[in-house]
Design a protein around this motif. Structure first.
Motif, PDB file in Angstrom:
ATOM      1  N   ILE A  35      -7.219   1.227   0.995  1.00 16.45           N
ATOM      2  CA  ILE A  35      -6.840   2.647   1.071  1.00 16.45           C
ATOM      3  C   ILE A  35      -6.527   2.773   2.641  1.00 16.45           C
ATOM      4  CG2 ILE A  35      -7.228   5.138   1.185  1.00 16.45           C
ATOM      5  CD1 ILE A  35      -8.770   4.327  -1.307  1.00 16.45           C
ATOM      6  N   VAL A  36      -7.279   2.407   3.449  1.00 10.82           N
ATOM      7  CA  VAL A  36      -7.244   2.467   4.974  1.00 10.82           C
ATOM      8  C   VAL A  36      -5.981   1.817   5.675  1.00 10.82           C
ATOM      9  CG1 VAL A  36      -8.361   2.052   7.255  1.00 10.82           C
ATOM     10  CG2 VAL A  36      -9.642   3.135   5.426  1.00 10.82           C
ATOM     11  N   ALA A  37      -6.029   0.639   5.045  1.00 14.98           N
ATOM     12  CA  ALA A  37      -4.754  -0.224   5.472  1.00 14.98           C
ATOM     13  C   ALA A  37      -3.366   0.382   5.200  1.00 14.98           C
ATOM     14  CB  ALA A  37      -4.769  -1.697   4.675  1.00 14.98           C
ATOM     15  N   ARG A  38      -3.443   1.095   3.893  1.00 12.36           N
ATOM     16  CA  ARG A  38      -1.935   1.938   3.649  1.00 12.36           C
ATOM     17  C   ARG A  38      -1.770   2.982   4.554  1.00 12.36           C
ATOM     18  NH1 ARG A  38      -2.777   3.158  -2.603  1.00 12.36           N
ATOM     19  NH2 ARG A  38      -0.653   4.098  -2.407  1.00 12.36           N
ATOM     20  N   ALA A  39      -3.024   3.737   4.647  1.00 11.29           N
ATOM     21  CA  ALA A  39      -2.834   4.949   5.482  1.00 11.29           C
ATOM     22  C   ALA A  39      -2.532   4.485   6.842  1.00 11.29           C
ATOM     23  CB  ALA A  39      -4.179   5.702   5.351  1.00 11.29           C
ATOM     24  N   SER A  40      -3.359   3.562   7.368  1.00 14.64           N
ATOM     25  CA  SER A  40      -2.853   3.119   8.686  1.00 14.64           C
ATOM     26  C   SER A  40      -1.664   2.678   8.948  1.00 14.64           C
ATOM     27  CB  SER A  40      -3.851   1.947   9.075  1.00 14.64           C
ATOM     28  OG  SER A  40      -3.874   1.734  10.365  1.00 14.64           O
ATOM     29  N   GLU A  41      -0.996   2.132   8.069  1.00 16.80           N
ATOM     30  CA  GLU A  41       0.296   1.565   8.272  1.00 16.80           C
ATOM     31  C   GLU A  41       1.315   2.869   8.512  1.00 16.80           C
ATOM     32  OE1 GLU A  41       4.075  -0.631   5.820  1.00 16.80           O
ATOM     33  OE2 GLU A  41       2.079  -0.396   4.997  1.00 16.80           O
ATOM     34  N   LEU A 256      -9.481  11.646   4.674  1.00 12.44           N
ATOM     35  CA  LEU A 256      -8.515  11.577   5.673  1.00 12.44           C
ATOM     36  C   LEU A 256      -7.364  10.692   5.181  1.00 12.44           C
ATOM     37  CD1 LEU A 256     -11.030  11.276   8.600  1.00 12.44           C
ATOM     38  CD2 LEU A 256      -9.311  12.919   8.458  1.00 12.44           C
ATOM     39  N   SER A 257      -7.674   9.578   4.298  1.00 15.69           N
ATOM     40  CA  SER A 257      -6.639   8.620   4.081  1.00 15.69           C
ATOM     41  C   SER A 257      -5.707   9.497   3.069  1.00 15.69           C
ATOM     42  CB  SER A 257      -7.022   7.379   3.695  1.00 15.69           C
ATOM     43  OG  SER A 257      -7.860   6.616   4.654  1.00 15.69           O
ATOM     44  N   LEU A 258      -6.380  10.097   2.162  1.00 14.34           N
ATOM     45  CA  LEU A 258      -5.627  10.691   1.298  1.00 14.34           C
ATOM     46  C   LEU A 258      -4.595  11.754   1.921  1.00 14.34           C
ATOM     47  CD1 LEU A 258      -5.163  12.586  -1.452  1.00 14.34           C
ATOM     48  CD2 LEU A 258      -7.124  13.588  -1.137  1.00 14.34           C
ATOM     49  N   TYR A 287      -7.863   5.102  12.744  1.00 12.08           N
ATOM     50  CA  TYR A 287      -6.715   4.255  12.478  1.00 12.08           C
ATOM     51  C   TYR A 287      -5.864   4.872  11.395  1.00 12.08           C
ATOM     52  CZ  TYR A 287      -8.695   0.826  15.068  1.00 12.08           C
ATOM     53  OH  TYR A 287      -9.113  -0.247  16.376  1.00 12.08           O
ATOM     54  N   VAL A 288      -6.397   6.195  10.820  1.00 16.16           N
ATOM     55  CA  VAL A 288      -5.632   6.942   9.893  1.00 16.16           C
ATOM     56  C   VAL A 288      -5.224   8.288  10.407  1.00 16.16           C
ATOM     57  CG1 VAL A 288      -6.347   8.293   7.715  1.00 16.16           C
ATOM     58  CG2 VAL A 288      -7.161   6.119   8.007  1.00 16.16           C
ATOM     59  N   ALA A 289      -6.118   8.957  11.335  1.00 19.07           N
ATOM     60  CA  ALA A 289      -5.970  10.193  11.873  1.00 19.07           C
ATOM     61  C   ALA A 289      -5.351  10.055  13.119  1.00 19.07           C
ATOM     62  CB  ALA A 289      -6.872  10.947  12.070  1.00 19.07           C
ATOM     63  N   ASN A 290      -4.259  10.947  13.816  1.00 19.91           N
ATOM     64  CA  ASN A 290      -3.843  10.704  15.096  1.00 19.91           C
ATOM     65  C   ASN A 290      -4.199  11.612  16.143  1.00 19.91           C
ATOM     66  OD1 ASN A 290      -2.090  12.183  13.553  1.00 19.91           O
ATOM     67  ND2 ASN A 290      -0.771  12.316  15.583  1.00 19.91           N
ATOM     68  N   GLY A 316      -8.546   0.603  21.351  1.00 20.77           N
ATOM     69  CA  GLY A 316      -7.381  -0.007  21.509  1.00 20.77           C
ATOM     70  C   GLY A 316      -6.254   1.264  21.649  1.00 20.77           C
ATOM     71  N   MET A 317      -6.491   2.302  21.747  1.00 17.95           N
ATOM     72  CA  MET A 317      -5.389   3.597  21.741  1.00 17.95           C
ATOM     73  C   MET A 317      -5.542   4.344  22.936  1.00 17.95           C
ATOM     74  SD  MET A 317      -6.204   4.729  17.812  1.00 17.95           S
ATOM     75  CE  MET A 317      -6.330   3.684  16.498  1.00 17.95           C
TER      76      MET A 317
END
Length: 351
Positions: A35-41, A256-258, A287-290, A316-317
């Motif tokens: 889920i995190v991978a999809r949201a992170s993209e 958060l991912s949702l 990696y999900v929220a900005n 790394g942001m």
């Protein structure tokens, strides 16, 4: 470190998941990292590797006639918080200056009460003009219920965003407040939108709601075109009328991912409670929220700006300052952690 520019996009990207898929995320039917991978993209596609830091200024505290069960300032709350009337323009300006110097991207002014009077709106408008002209800083205001006329006055003053959280679903709203309705909150957001003010609205997780309530808020915010979504995690403190429901760090990341997957190009902000509820997974949230808050919340302390900056660096942001990224951001570490001066007894066993 190179800051990746966020692509120029409209806030109209379609949701990446359906209602049923959103519900399955909260029900743990899919592995967290998938889920995190999809949201992170989606997060990096629309916002690059930048993080927006918001600093709240509670410019009027207490004296509130509303009975919102999640708020320490509510009527009859007996929380023991300090009460004070609306700060002066000079006081608010000084707070905004400090926030800018601390690296805040947006200055968020918050007042207690049902909504501002005409006199208060005029005072707030003058303050917004001054912050815009003298500090060049973006401003978000949260001042309760608004009508179209008051919203237009604030827009004409240069207000960037107006915050009015839905907090929970319409079907659950009577469980958290009785002095105004879910429709009252929607009407305020509609008034702000009619004045072309950017909408900021989110929710509070952990107030006894069902998974379906969380999903409902995510899709309602999408429907009305909210571009900034704070996701708060309930902090049970003295004065609240609501009993908190248990939250785990994993569940918070799922929430958060949702919201990212339902609102892929909206600013998703890790709101109140991240320090206590996300714990060691706080950095994963970025990696999900900005976006996130620094220096605490309305009546509760939070991580200092320096700690927040360190977490952003470790991921790394880069922080999205009002005037760009400051020179020397990459060389933040003055000395190596394991230098002998920092650990005079570095070795556990010595001859």
């Amino acid at each position: 470190m190179i800051a990746k520019e966020a692509p120029a996009v409209s806030s109209s990207a379609p949701s990446l998941i359906t209602w049923e898929e959103a519900l399955s995320i909260l029900e743990s039917k899919e592995p967290l990292m998938s889920i995190v991978a999809r949201a992170s993209e989606a997060r990096f596609r629309y916002f690059g590797n930048r993080v927006r830091i918001h600093i709240l200024d509670n410019i009027k505290n207490g004296y509130c006639p509303e009975d919102c069960g999640y708020c320490a300032q509510r009527k009859g709350g007996e929380s023991g918080i300090q009460e004070y009337s609306l700060k002066s323009q000079d006081e608010i300006w000084e707070d905004a200056k400090k926030a800018k110097d601390s690296g805040a991207y947006r200055f968020c002014m918050v007042t207690s009460g049902r909504g501002p009077t005409d006199k208060a709106v005029d005072q707030l408008a003058n303050t917004i003009r001054r912050i815009n002209s003298e500090l060049g800083m973006k401003v978000c205001l949260s001042a309760g219920i608004l009508d179209n006329k008051k919203a237009q006055v604030l827009k004409d003053a240069g207000l960037d965003r107006y915050n009015h959280n839905l907090n929970t679903s319409e079907s659950n709203y009577n469980e958290i407040c009785s002095t105004h309705t879910f429709k009252d909150r929607l009407s305020t957001l509609e008034a702000a939108a009619s004045a072309s003010i950017g909408l900021c609205s989110g929710l509070i997780v952990g107030m006894g709601e069902q998974h379906s309530d969380v999903v409902s808020v995510a899709f309602e915010l999408k429907r009305i075109g909210v571009i900034s979504i704070p996701v708060n995690f309930f902090i049970p403190i003295k004065g609240h009328a609501i009993q908190s429901s248990p939250l785990t760090p994993e569940y918070c990341i799922r929430v958060l991912s949702l919201f990212r997957l339902v609102n892929p190009d909206s600013e998703i902000r890790v709101g109140a409670g991240r320090e206590g509820h996300l714990g060691s997974l706080q950095s994963m949230a970025l990696y999900v929220a900005n976006s996130l808050f620094a220096d605490g919340y309305l009546n509760v302390k939070g991580s200092a700006t320096e700690q927040t900056m360190s977490m952003i660096r470790d991921c790394g942001m880069v922080p999205e300052f009002t005037e760009g990224i400051p020179e020397g951001w990459e060389s933040f570490q003055d000395s190596f952690l394991y230098e002998e001066k920092n650990f005079p007894e570095l070795y556990k066993f010595k001859k």
